[in-house]
Design a protein around this motif. Structure first.
Motif, mmCIF file in Angstrom:
data_model
loop_
_atom_site.group_PDB
_atom_site.id
_atom_site.type_symbol
_atom_site.label_atom_id
_atom_site.label_comp_id
_atom_site.label_asym_id
_atom_site.label_seq_id
_atom_site.Cartn_x
_atom_site.Cartn_y
_atom_site.Cartn_z
ATOM 1 N N HIS A 165 0.772 -1.330 0.034
ATOM 2 C CA HIS A 165 -0.136 0.116 -0.103
ATOM 3 C C HIS A 165 0.758 1.450 -0.086
ATOM 4 O O HIS A 165 2.017 1.213 0.602
ATOM 5 C CB HIS A 165 -0.934 -0.058 1.225
ATOM 6 C CG HIS A 165 -1.698 -1.268 1.379
ATOM 7 N ND1 HIS A 165 -3.062 -1.440 0.673
ATOM 8 C CD2 HIS A 165 -1.377 -2.452 2.143
ATOM 9 C CE1 HIS A 165 -3.294 -2.620 0.985
ATOM 10 N NE2 HIS A 165 -2.565 -3.198 1.761
ATOM 11 N N LYS A 166 0.404 2.311 -0.645
ATOM 12 C CA LYS A 166 0.967 3.357 -0.766
ATOM 13 C C LYS A 166 0.474 4.185 0.451
ATOM 14 O O LYS A 166 -0.852 4.304 0.619
ATOM 15 C CB LYS A 166 0.955 4.019 -1.966
ATOM 16 C CG LYS A 166 1.341 5.808 -2.180
ATOM 17 C CD LYS A 166 1.402 6.151 -3.724
ATOM 18 C CE LYS A 166 2.170 7.327 -3.647
ATOM 19 N NZ LYS A 166 1.365 8.571 -3.208
ATOM 20 N N LEU A 167 1.333 4.944 1.230
ATOM 21 C CA LEU A 167 0.872 5.425 2.465
ATOM 22 C C LEU A 167 1.573 6.638 2.862
ATOM 23 O O LEU A 167 2.630 6.916 2.476
ATOM 24 C CB LEU A 167 1.014 4.602 3.947
ATOM 25 C CG LEU A 167 0.114 3.291 3.758
ATOM 26 C CD1 LEU A 167 0.561 2.268 5.045
ATOM 27 C CD2 LEU A 167 -1.212 3.445 3.966
ATOM 28 N N PRO A 168 0.829 7.619 3.830
ATOM 29 C CA PRO A 168 1.681 8.688 4.085
ATOM 30 C C PRO A 168 2.660 8.576 5.310
ATOM 31 O O PRO A 168 3.409 9.111 5.513
ATOM 32 C CB PRO A 168 0.608 9.752 4.568
ATOM 33 C CG PRO A 168 -0.686 8.949 4.715
ATOM 34 C CD PRO A 168 -0.380 7.815 3.962
ATOM 35 N N PHE A 169 2.338 7.401 6.070
ATOM 36 C CA PHE A 169 3.283 7.094 7.202
ATOM 37 C C PHE A 169 2.843 5.482 7.304
ATOM 38 O O PHE A 169 1.662 5.120 7.040
ATOM 39 C CB PHE A 169 3.044 7.910 8.523
ATOM 40 C CG PHE A 169 1.623 7.782 9.097
ATOM 41 C CD1 PHE A 169 0.639 8.794 8.501
ATOM 42 C CD2 PHE A 169 1.254 6.852 9.995
ATOM 43 C CE1 PHE A 169 -0.605 8.812 9.303
ATOM 44 C CE2 PHE A 169 -0.023 6.953 10.333
ATOM 45 C CZ PHE A 169 -0.910 7.752 10.075
ATOM 46 N N GLY A 170 3.935 4.940 8.071
ATOM 47 C CA GLY A 170 3.557 3.605 8.052
ATOM 48 C C GLY A 170 4.795 3.031 9.174
ATOM 49 O O GLY A 170 5.779 3.287 9.274
ATOM 50 N N VAL A 171 4.181 1.853 9.651
ATOM 51 C CA VAL A 171 5.286 1.344 10.926
ATOM 52 C C VAL A 171 5.112 -0.194 10.631
ATOM 53 O O VAL A 171 3.820 -0.794 10.476
ATOM 54 C CB VAL A 171 4.805 1.792 12.193
ATOM 55 C CG1 VAL A 171 5.589 1.169 13.218
ATOM 56 C CG2 VAL A 171 4.558 3.315 12.355
ATOM 57 N N HIS A 172 6.096 -0.914 10.807
ATOM 58 C CA HIS A 172 6.188 -2.439 10.925
ATOM 59 C C HIS A 172 6.487 -2.744 12.336
ATOM 60 O O HIS A 172 7.276 -2.120 12.927
ATOM 61 C CB HIS A 172 7.147 -2.794 9.871
ATOM 62 C CG HIS A 172 6.562 -2.953 8.519
ATOM 63 N ND1 HIS A 172 5.680 -3.704 8.143
ATOM 64 C CD2 HIS A 172 6.945 -2.797 7.131
ATOM 65 C CE1 HIS A 172 5.448 -4.103 6.794
ATOM 66 N NE2 HIS A 172 6.169 -2.880 6.458
ATOM 67 N N GLY A 173 5.940 -4.060 12.804
ATOM 68 C CA GLY A 173 6.479 -4.597 14.052
ATOM 69 C C GLY A 173 5.387 -4.292 15.055
ATOM 70 O O GLY A 173 4.514 -3.746 14.949
ATOM 71 N N HIS A 174 5.590 -5.062 16.047
ATOM 72 C CA HIS A 174 4.808 -5.077 17.284
ATOM 73 C C HIS A 174 4.649 -3.584 17.815
ATOM 74 O O HIS A 174 3.471 -3.293 18.312
ATOM 75 C CB HIS A 174 5.271 -5.960 18.431
ATOM 76 C CG HIS A 174 5.085 -7.483 17.824
ATOM 77 N ND1 HIS A 174 4.044 -8.268 17.682
ATOM 78 C CD2 HIS A 174 6.048 -8.340 17.698
ATOM 79 C CE1 HIS A 174 4.308 -9.248 17.188
ATOM 80 N NE2 HIS A 174 5.717 -9.626 17.488
ATOM 81 N N PHE A 213 6.502 -0.152 25.515
ATOM 82 C CA PHE A 213 7.053 -1.437 24.861
ATOM 83 C C PHE A 213 7.870 -2.033 25.472
ATOM 84 O O PHE A 213 8.855 -1.821 26.196
ATOM 85 C CB PHE A 213 7.576 -1.205 23.394
ATOM 86 C CG PHE A 213 7.603 -2.204 22.589
ATOM 87 C CD1 PHE A 213 8.645 -2.378 21.597
ATOM 88 C CD2 PHE A 213 6.441 -3.200 22.483
ATOM 89 C CE1 PHE A 213 8.434 -3.518 20.759
ATOM 90 C CE2 PHE A 213 6.720 -4.135 21.536
ATOM 91 C CZ PHE A 213 7.523 -4.393 20.696
ATOM 92 N N LEU A 214 7.654 -3.559 25.437
ATOM 93 C CA LEU A 214 8.652 -4.512 26.211
ATOM 94 C C LEU A 214 10.032 -4.295 25.886
ATOM 95 O O LEU A 214 10.885 -4.625 26.811
ATOM 96 C CB LEU A 214 7.972 -5.823 26.025
ATOM 97 C CG LEU A 214 8.740 -6.960 26.866
ATOM 98 C CD1 LEU A 214 8.429 -6.850 28.262
ATOM 99 C CD2 LEU A 214 8.195 -8.395 26.348
ATOM 100 N N ILE A 215 10.334 -4.318 24.475
ATOM 101 C CA ILE A 215 11.764 -4.319 23.922
ATOM 102 C C ILE A 215 12.250 -3.050 23.815
ATOM 103 O O ILE A 215 11.551 -1.905 23.542
ATOM 104 C CB ILE A 215 11.713 -4.982 22.709
ATOM 105 C CG1 ILE A 215 11.343 -6.649 22.686
ATOM 106 C CG2 ILE A 215 13.130 -4.946 22.237
ATOM 107 C CD1 ILE A 215 11.103 -6.919 21.436
ATOM 108 N N ASN A 216 13.364 -2.598 24.759
ATOM 109 C CA ASN A 216 13.955 -1.441 24.500
ATOM 110 C C ASN A 216 14.398 -1.007 23.210
ATOM 111 O O ASN A 216 15.605 -1.282 23.088
ATOM 112 C CB ASN A 216 15.010 -1.250 25.688
ATOM 113 C CG ASN A 216 15.468 -0.025 26.167
ATOM 114 O OD1 ASN A 216 14.925 1.084 25.520
ATOM 115 N ND2 ASN A 216 16.494 0.204 26.592
#
Lengths: 230, 241
Positions: A120-129, A166-169
């Motif tokens: 998808h083309k997006l203005p902003f995006g994040v991957h991961g938990h 978030f759990l992971i630092n």
């Protein structure tokens, strides 16, 4: 994480390479530069990530040499997605991608692609938990056509939130910006987005104000901290 | 007799010739001239441009090509064969980069191209490529290289070389006047050598200049400048008794 701003695309990736409880490396660059105006931020299994990204880069390079045409961000994203989709039912790649680029015609663009080949083309995006936390901040604070300082401020807010909830630092990041002049690394620096706080030192009370949207205040902020906290 | 031993290339003639390979070399000798010059800090490729037909678009007649960011190539002979070989070489360049994470050395890619050419002299049902190539580029350690391949699959490194039509004349000229004094001198040498056998004028030659980290295809204006320099020098030489 990726953000599209006014004439630039910002890509940020955490720089930890780890497996289970062991951290192998904390300065891993997960943003692969395809050419001067395109980069691939990848997350996922280390081997797959490296292999797939290098494969994409070298094939795009071959295409550009063969045809003497510089591909658009859209074309590169489409090609990458096709490769992902073709490998899906043969030897799937466990890699999530954010392809960011800048074109003369289309301007800055960001393409979000997951390991199953959806794009998808997006203005902003994040991957991961971490996306569970950061997407809501981006939803609230993102506005189209942000300046580089504003986008970096937004990024820092997201990083801070990850540090809190978030759990992971994830506190080590590599950030790159792609614009008309090419791709370059941004140093986030160690100043956090200031919140309203009172600092008491030797009986002196100083109010350090919120400097998020007033980036011109940041140097003042920094100076104040240095001289007072020194 | 000759005709009995030139049908299939896998057959040697009684006196040890591979006639198909030799005939391929003849095809090369009929191709347009290409010249390569190696300097200390520069590599120059020059090719004769066949005059475009009136309705033809001259942009589609590129004779100097990029194999990779740091490698350029000029050829003489059958352009269709060249296209196939160049494509294979380009893929090999990227494949090398993918596997080794380094750009290939000139020797490696020349060896590869020559290897492909040789394969086609020893397989069933195929004919050799009717091409000779001049491959130039700087290695990762900065060494300049000029290599030549031929239809037999052999390759040699040269300080300066010419292939194609009238290559003998050009080569003799190069042997007499070779210099690596400066970049300008090397470029002038390539242009001068080409102009020995090509009709004068910037629209009849194509020149590429490589320096460490940069590949430049000279445009008409720049070529005209060198052509003019060469013509002036020639005029000067004529004046002196």
């Amino acid at each position: 994480m990726g953000i599209v701003g006014d004439g630039f695309t910002l890509l940020a990736a955490d720089s930890i390479a780890a497996r289970s409880i062991m951290v192998f490396k904390n300065d891993e660059d997960k943003i692969y530069e395809i050419d001067q105006h395109k980069a691939l931020a990848a997350a996922g299994d280390v081997g797959d990530r490296n292999h797939f990204c290098e494969y994409v880069i070298k094939n795009i390079h071959l295409y550009q040499l063969r045809t003497d045409i510089s591909l658009s961000t859209h074309a590169v994203a489409k090609w990458t997605r096709n490769q992902m989709a073709q490998s899906l039912r043969k030897h799937p790649y466990q890699v999530n991608l954010l392809i960011g680029g800048w074109d003369k015609n289309a301007g800055p663009e960001l393409y979000f692609m997951d390991y199953l080949g959806s794009m998808h083309k997006l203005p902003f995006g994040v991957h991961g938990h971490g996306s569970n936390f950061t997407l809501s901040i981006m939803d609230k604070e993102y506005k189209p056509g942000m300046s580089l300082d504003e986008a970096i401020g937004l990024l820092k807010k997201c990083i801070k939130e990850l540090g809190v909830r978030f759990l992971i630092n994830y506190q080590n990041w590599i950030v790159k910006v792609i614009d008309a002049d090419g791709t370059r690394v941004i140093n986030l620096g160690d100043d956090e987005p200031a919140t309203v706080e009172e600092e008491h030192h030797c009986g002196l009370t100083l109010l350090v104000s919120r400097a998020q949207n007033e980036s011109w205040l940041l140097p003042l902020n920094r100076w104040l901290r240095k001289t007072i906290l020194a | 007799s000759m005709s009995r031993y030139d049908r299939a290339i896998t057959v040697f003639s009684p006196d040890g010739h591979l006639f198909q390979v030799e005939y391929a070399l003849e095809a090369v000798k009929r191709g347009t001239t290409a010249v390569g010059v190696r300097g200390k800090d520069v590599l120059v490729l020059g090719v004769e441009k066949r005059a475009a037909a009136k309705l033809q678009d001259p942009r589609t007649m590129r004779k100097i090509v990029k194999l990779d960011d740091h490698i350029c190539l000029a050829f003489s002979g059958l352009s269709a064969d060249a296209r196939v070989l160049i494509n294979k070489a380009r893929v090999e360049c990227q494949s090398y980069r993918l596997n080794v994470e380094d750009k290939s050395s000139l020797e490696y890619i020349t060896r590869y191209i020559a290897g492909v050419q040789q394969k086609y002299t020893q397989s069933g049902g195929v004919r050799p490529f009717g091409i000779s190539m001049l491959v130039v580029g700087f290695d990762a350690d900065g060494t300049p290289n000029l290599y030549q391949t031929d239809p037999a699959g052999t390759y040699y490194a040269w300080k300066a070389h010419a292939i194609g039509r009238n290559s003998k004349t050009v080569l003799e000229f190069l042997e007499k006047h070779y210099t690596d004094e400066s970049n300008e001198e090397s470029i002038k040498l390539a242009v001068k050598a080409l102009l020995e056998v090509v009709e004068s004028g910037s629209k009849n030659i194509e020149v590429a200049v490589l320096t460490r980290g940069n590949v430049e295809f000279l445009d008409d204006e720049q070529i005209e400048k060198y052509v003019q320099m060469v013509e002036d020098e020639k005029a000067e030489e004529k004046k002196e008794p």
